[in-house]
Scaffold this active site. Structure first.
Site, PDB file in Angstrom:
ATOM      1  N   ASP A  59      39.773  48.449  35.705  1.00 32.31           N
ATOM      2  CA  ASP A  59      39.145  48.109  36.985  1.00 32.31           C
ATOM      3  C   ASP A  59      38.238  49.259  37.427  1.00 32.31           C
ATOM      4  O   ASP A  59      38.719  50.349  37.747  1.00 32.31           O
ATOM      5  CB  ASP A  59      40.226  47.856  38.038  1.00 32.31           C
ATOM      6  CG  ASP A  59      39.703  47.145  39.270  1.00 32.31           C
ATOM      7  OD1 ASP A  59      38.486  47.201  39.509  1.00 32.31           O
ATOM      8  OD2 ASP A  59      40.496  46.532  39.994  1.00 32.31           O
ATOM      9  N   ASP A  60      36.931  49.020  37.420  1.00 29.20           N
ATOM     10  CA  ASP A  60      35.931  50.002  37.857  1.00 29.20           C
ATOM     11  C   ASP A  60      35.765  51.163  36.872  1.00 29.20           C
ATOM     12  O   ASP A  60      35.367  52.263  37.263  1.00 29.20           O
ATOM     13  CB  ASP A  60      36.262  50.586  39.236  1.00 29.20           C
ATOM     14  CG  ASP A  60      36.139  49.584  40.363  1.00 29.20           C
ATOM     15  OD1 ASP A  60      35.838  48.417  40.089  1.00 29.20           O
ATOM     16  OD2 ASP A  60      36.344  49.972  41.527  1.00 29.20           O
ATOM     17  N   CYS A  99      34.697  42.829  41.314  1.00 30.97           N
ATOM     18  CA  CYS A  99      35.969  42.384  40.744  1.00 30.97           C
ATOM     19  C   CYS A  99      36.132  40.888  40.496  1.00 30.97           C
ATOM     20  O   CYS A  99      36.215  40.426  39.360  1.00 30.97           O
ATOM     21  CB  CYS A  99      37.105  42.856  41.647  1.00 30.97           C
ATOM     22  SG  CYS A  99      37.206  44.637  41.833  1.00 30.97           S
ATOM     23  N   ARG A 103      35.977  38.673  36.781  1.00 28.19           N
ATOM     24  CA  ARG A 103      37.158  38.146  36.109  1.00 28.19           C
ATOM     25  C   ARG A 103      37.053  36.642  35.889  1.00 28.19           C
ATOM     26  O   ARG A 103      37.525  36.109  34.878  1.00 28.19           O
ATOM     27  CB  ARG A 103      38.412  38.504  36.919  1.00 28.19           C
ATOM     28  CG  ARG A 103      38.666  39.985  36.959  1.00 28.19           C
ATOM     29  CD  ARG A 103      39.506  40.436  38.147  1.00 28.19           C
ATOM     30  NE  ARG A 103      39.356  41.868  38.317  1.00 28.19           N
ATOM     31  CZ  ARG A 103      40.068  42.796  37.677  1.00 28.19           C
ATOM     32  NH1 ARG A 103      41.037  42.410  36.855  1.00 28.19           N
ATOM     33  NH2 ARG A 103      39.846  44.075  37.861  1.00 28.19           N
ATOM     34  N   LYS A 164      46.420  43.013  37.527  1.00 30.10           N
ATOM     35  CA  LYS A 164      45.690  42.521  38.693  1.00 30.10           C
ATOM     36  C   LYS A 164      45.035  41.168  38.405  1.00 30.10           C
ATOM     37  O   LYS A 164      44.211  41.041  37.513  1.00 30.10           O
ATOM     38  CB  LYS A 164      44.618  43.545  39.087  1.00 30.10           C
ATOM     39  CG  LYS A 164      43.654  43.068  40.153  1.00 30.10           C
ATOM     40  CD  LYS A 164      42.599  44.125  40.408  1.00 30.10           C
ATOM     41  CE  LYS A 164      41.445  43.554  41.220  1.00 30.10           C
ATOM     42  NZ  LYS A 164      40.394  44.548  41.476  1.00 30.10           N
ATOM     43  N   HIS A 166      43.506  38.743  41.094  1.00 29.69           N
ATOM     44  CA  HIS A 166      42.339  38.758  41.976  1.00 29.69           C
ATOM     45  C   HIS A 166      41.449  37.521  41.843  1.00 29.69           C
ATOM     46  O   HIS A 166      40.229  37.590  41.996  1.00 29.69           O
ATOM     47  CB  HIS A 166      41.509  40.024  41.765  1.00 29.69           C
ATOM     48  CG  HIS A 166      40.874  40.494  43.040  1.00 29.69           C
ATOM     49  ND1 HIS A 166      39.997  41.561  43.100  1.00 29.69           N
ATOM     50  CD2 HIS A 166      40.972  40.031  44.325  1.00 29.69           C
ATOM     51  CE1 HIS A 166      39.600  41.740  44.342  1.00 29.69           C
ATOM     52  NE2 HIS A 166      40.178  40.823  45.104  1.00 29.69           N
ATOM     53  N   SER A 189      43.224  43.697  44.787  1.00 27.44           N
ATOM     54  CA  SER A 189      42.913  45.098  44.532  1.00 27.44           C
ATOM     55  C   SER A 189      43.878  46.003  45.282  1.00 27.44           C
ATOM     56  O   SER A 189      44.464  45.616  46.302  1.00 27.44           O
ATOM     57  CB  SER A 189      41.474  45.409  44.975  1.00 27.44           C
ATOM     58  OG  SER A 189      40.543  44.731  44.165  1.00 27.44           O
ATOM     59  N   HIS A 244      40.270  51.755  39.999  1.00 22.74           N
ATOM     60  CA  HIS A 244      39.878  51.333  41.343  1.00 22.74           C
ATOM     61  C   HIS A 244      40.525  52.277  42.362  1.00 22.74           C
ATOM     62  O   HIS A 244      41.638  52.751  42.160  1.00 22.74           O
ATOM     63  CB  HIS A 244      40.361  49.898  41.573  1.00 22.74           C
ATOM     64  CG  HIS A 244      39.779  49.225  42.772  1.00 22.74           C
ATOM     65  ND1 HIS A 244      40.140  49.542  44.066  1.00 22.74           N
ATOM     66  CD2 HIS A 244      38.856  48.221  42.882  1.00 22.74           C
ATOM     67  CE1 HIS A 244      39.476  48.787  44.917  1.00 22.74           C
ATOM     68  NE2 HIS A 244      38.681  47.967  44.223  1.00 22.74           N
ATOM     69  N   ASP A 296      35.884  45.549  34.254  1.00 26.22           N
ATOM     70  CA  ASP A 296      35.368  44.424  35.032  1.00 26.22           C
ATOM     71  C   ASP A 296      33.994  44.693  35.628  1.00 26.22           C
ATOM     72  O   ASP A 296      33.270  43.768  35.979  1.00 26.22           O
ATOM     73  CB  ASP A 296      36.362  44.012  36.127  1.00 26.22           C
ATOM     74  CG  ASP A 296      36.569  45.097  37.172  1.00 26.22           C
ATOM     75  OD1 ASP A 296      36.229  46.276  36.920  1.00 26.22           O
ATOM     76  OD2 ASP A 296      37.092  44.764  38.257  1.00 26.22           O
ATOM     77  N   ASN A 297      33.622  45.959  35.783  1.00 26.28           N
ATOM     78  CA  ASN A 297      32.292  46.324  36.301  1.00 26.28           C
ATOM     79  C   ASN A 297      32.135  47.827  36.168  1.00 26.28           C
ATOM     80  O   ASN A 297      33.030  48.522  35.665  1.00 26.28           O
ATOM     81  CB  ASN A 297      32.110  45.884  37.765  1.00 26.28           C
ATOM     82  CG  ASN A 297      33.278  46.193  38.651  1.00 26.28           C
ATOM     83  OD1 ASN A 297      34.012  45.290  39.071  1.00 26.28           O
ATOM     84  ND2 ASN A 297      33.512  47.470  38.934  1.00 26.28           N
ATOM     85  N   LYS A 312      28.885  50.239  40.555  1.00 31.65           N
ATOM     86  CA  LYS A 312      29.504  48.998  40.997  1.00 31.65           C
ATOM     87  C   LYS A 312      28.736  48.399  42.175  1.00 31.65           C
ATOM     88  O   LYS A 312      28.242  49.117  43.038  1.00 31.65           O
ATOM     89  CB  LYS A 312      30.948  49.289  41.403  1.00 31.65           C
ATOM     90  CG  LYS A 312      31.712  48.116  41.981  1.00 31.65           C
ATOM     91  CD  LYS A 312      33.117  48.531  42.349  1.00 31.65           C
ATOM     92  CE  LYS A 312      33.893  47.396  43.006  1.00 31.65           C
ATOM     93  NZ  LYS A 312      35.292  47.777  43.314  1.00 31.65           N
TER      94      LYS A 312
END
Length: 473
Positions: A59-60, A99, A103, A164, A166, A189, A244, A296-297, A312
Site C-alpha cells: 500500500d503506497d 487505493c 484494487r 486490507k 478497501h 486504510s 500507508h 496499489d499506487n 500518489k
C-alpha cells in the site's frame, strides 16, 4: 432560500433514486448474468497443470523503494532476490493513483471507471461516506463484477485473502462475498476509524488494533494458508496495510533501518515476503507457484517514485507507475526485465490464462495476457493505458508517448496555494523514452501525436458514454 432548500431536497431525492435504481439493477439483471458467466467459465476451464498463485500488494509503495529498481532504496534483500529469480517490469501501471479504485481494477481486469468505484471509500457513517451516498456514488465494489478470486474459485481453486480489502464494508461486497473462502484483515486504510481486525465475518480484535503487530499477523496467516494440506491449487491474495501512513514497524525491527521509520516498515514487508517464499519452499511448492508482487499506487508523503515525476493521487508517472515482480521457477526466465508497457488490469487475464480459465464473455475485460513478455520475451501489443482522477480521464499513454489533457496540477509559482490544483494547465505531450519524468512538453514539435492521443481519450469517453459498465448485451 426556500428555492435553494427545494433544489437541495430534489437533489437528495434524485441521489436516493440513483442509489436505489443502481442496487435494483445490480441485484436482478447483472447478478444473473454474472452467475451465468461464472458457470460458463468453470465448465470451459482446462484441467491439467495449473499453478498456485500468490499475489502480494503493498500500500503506497513507490518503485524507488525497492533495491531492484533503485540503488539508494532501503535494504530489501528478499524482494531483490525475488526480482533476480524472475522478471521485473519497468513500465507497469496501477489502474489508478489511489487505493480503492486501484484494487478494483486489479481484481476485475477492468478500468475502475467501468464499476463506478473511482473514489476512496470510508467506513459507513463517516462524513465523506455520507456525502458519497447522498451523491449516488458507489461505496463498494458492485457485486456484479467478477473478481479474480471468484473466477479461480469457480474453476476449483482454494482462495484466501489476507490484509486490507478497501472495496466496501457491507454485503454483498465483502471478501467472502466475492470469491474468498477465507479472509483475515482490515476493511479500510489504517488512517480510518473504526479499524477492527476481521476473520471472515467476525471481529477478532476490536478498534484500535496494535498496528505494530499487523504485518506479523498478516504474515503468520499467509504462511499458515500456504502450509495447509490440500489437493487443490490455491490463490492467496496478500494486501499489506503498509507503507500507508500512519507508519508502524514491528518491535523487532523498529529503529534499525538507515532510512528511519519508513525503512523499518519496508524491512518488515521485505521479511514478510521472504517468509511466504520460504513457506513455499518448505512445502515443495515454489516451482508450482506464480508469485506476483506490486503496489496499489505510488508513494505518499515519504518513499520514492524513482526517476519519474509525481506521487500518489497524481496522474504523472509517479502516481501510477509502480513495481511489478513476477517469479515462477522454470517458467519465467531469471533476470528478465520487461520494458513493454503493462498495467494492473492485465493481472486478471494473465492469471486466468495460466489457470486454464477463459475470460468472462459478458463484459469488456480491459487487460491483456502478459505471458508473451514473461515467458518468451516477446513484445506486448501496443494499447492505451488510461490515467484517471475520480471520474476524469486526464492522460493516456500509448507506446512511448503520453498526453495530458488540460487539467489542474500542483506546481509553479502558486504551488503552495490551496487553489493551485484547480488552475488548469496543458495539454501536454511527453516522450517517455527520452523524458521519463515528464519535464518537457513536446506537443508543439509533434502536434499530430498530441492530437492522436487526445483523440484516443475522446473515443474512450464516447465508448463509456454509450456503455458505462461495458456489458456485452
Amino acid at each position: 432560500m426556500l428555492l435553494l432548500l427545494a433544489l437541495a431536497l430534489v437533489g437528495v431525492a434524485w441521489a436516493v433514486v440513483r442509489v436505489a435504481s443502481y442496487e435494483q439493477q445490480e441485484a436482478f439483471e447483472s447478478m444473473r448474468a454474472k452467475v451465468t458467466a461464472l458457470g460458463t467459465m468453470a465448465r470451459a476451464a482446462e484441467p491439467g497443470d495449473r499453478p498456485n498463485v500468490v499475489l502480494i500488494v503493498f500500500d503506497d509503495l513507490g518503485r524507488g523503494d525497492l533495491g531492484a529498481y533503485r540503488d539508494q532504496a532501503p535494504p530489501t534483500p528478499r524482494l531483490d532476490r525475488l526480482a533476480a529469480e524472475g522478471a521485473l517490469f519497468e513500465s507497469y501501471y496501477s489502474p489508478m493513483p489511489y487505493c480503492t479504485p486501484a484494487r478494483a481494477g486489479l481484481l476485475t481486469g477492468r478500468w475502475p471507471i467501468r464499476s463506478g468505484l473511482t473514489q476512496v471509500v470510508f467506513p459507513e457513517g463517516h462524513p465523506i461516506d455520507r456525502v458519497q451516498r447522498l451523491m449516488g456514488q458507489p461505496v463498494r465494489l458492485p457485486a456484479d463484477e467478477i473478481t479474480l478470486a471468484e473466477a479461480l474459485k469457480a474453476a476449483g481453486y482454494a482462495t484466501a485473502m489476507v490484509g486490507k480489502w478497501h472495496l466496501g464494508d457491507a454485503a454483498p461486497s465483502l471478501p467472502n462475498d466475492l470469491g474468498f473462502e477465507h479472509y483475515f484483515g482490515v476493511l479500510h486504510s489504517n488512517d480510518m476509524a473504526p479499524l477492527p481486525l476481521w476473520r471472515d465475518d467476525e471481529i477478532v480484535e476490536a478498534h484500535p488494533i496494535d498496528q505494530r503487530r499487523l504485518t506479523e499477523a498478516y504474515t503468520a496467516e499467509a504462511v499458515a494458508f500456504v502450509e495447509a494440506e490440500r489437493k487443490r491449487p490455491f490463490f492467496l491474495y496478500v494486501a499489506h496495510t503498509f507503507p500507508h501512513v500512519p507508519l508502524f514497524a514491528s518491535e523487532a525491527q523498529g529503529g534499525k533501518s538507515p532510512a528511519g521509520l519508513y525503512g523499518d516498515v519496508i524491512a518488515d514487508l521485505d521479511a514478510s515476503t521472504g517468509a511466504i517464499l520460504d513457506a513455499l519452499e518448505r512445502r515443495g511448492l515454489a516451482r508450482d507457484t506464480l508469485v506476483l508482487v506490486t503496489s496499489d499506487n505510488g508513494p505518499w508523503y515519504q518513499g520514492s517514485s524513482g526517476d519519474v515525476r509525481g506521487r500518489k493521487n497524481e496522474v504523472f508517472e509517479g502516481g501510477m507507475r509502480v513495481p511489478l515482480l513476477a517469479r515462477w521457477p522454470g517458467r519465467i526466465p531469471v533476470g528478465r526485465r520487461v520494458a513493454d508497457v503493462a498495467a494492473g488490469v492485465d493481472l486478471f487475464p494473465t492469471v486466468l490464462a495460466r489457470a486454464g480459465v477463459p475470460l468472462p464473455d459478458d463484459r469488456v475485460i480491459d487487460g491483456i495476457d502478459l505471458w508473451p513478455a514473461l515467458g518468451a520475451g516477446e513484445p506486448l501489443p501496443e494499447r492505451p493505458v488510461y490515467f484517471y482522477q475520480a471520474d476524469g480521464l486526464l492522460a493516456v499513454r500509448v507506446g512511448p508517448w503520453k498526453a495530458h489533457r488540460r487539467h489542474g496540477v500542483y506546481g509553479g509559482f502558486m504551488a503552495d496555494w490551496p487553489i493551485a490544483p484547480l488552475i488548469p494547465n496543458g495539454p501536454w505531450l511527453f516522450d517517455l523514452a527520452r523524458d521519463p519524468d515528464e519535464s518537457y512538453d513536446v506537443g508543439a514539435k509533434h502536434p499530430a501525436e498530441l492530437e492522436r492521443l487526445l483523440g484516443v481519450m475522446q473515443r474512450f469517453d464516447d465508448e463509456l458514454a454509450a456503455a458505462p459498465r461495458g456489458w456485452k448485451r
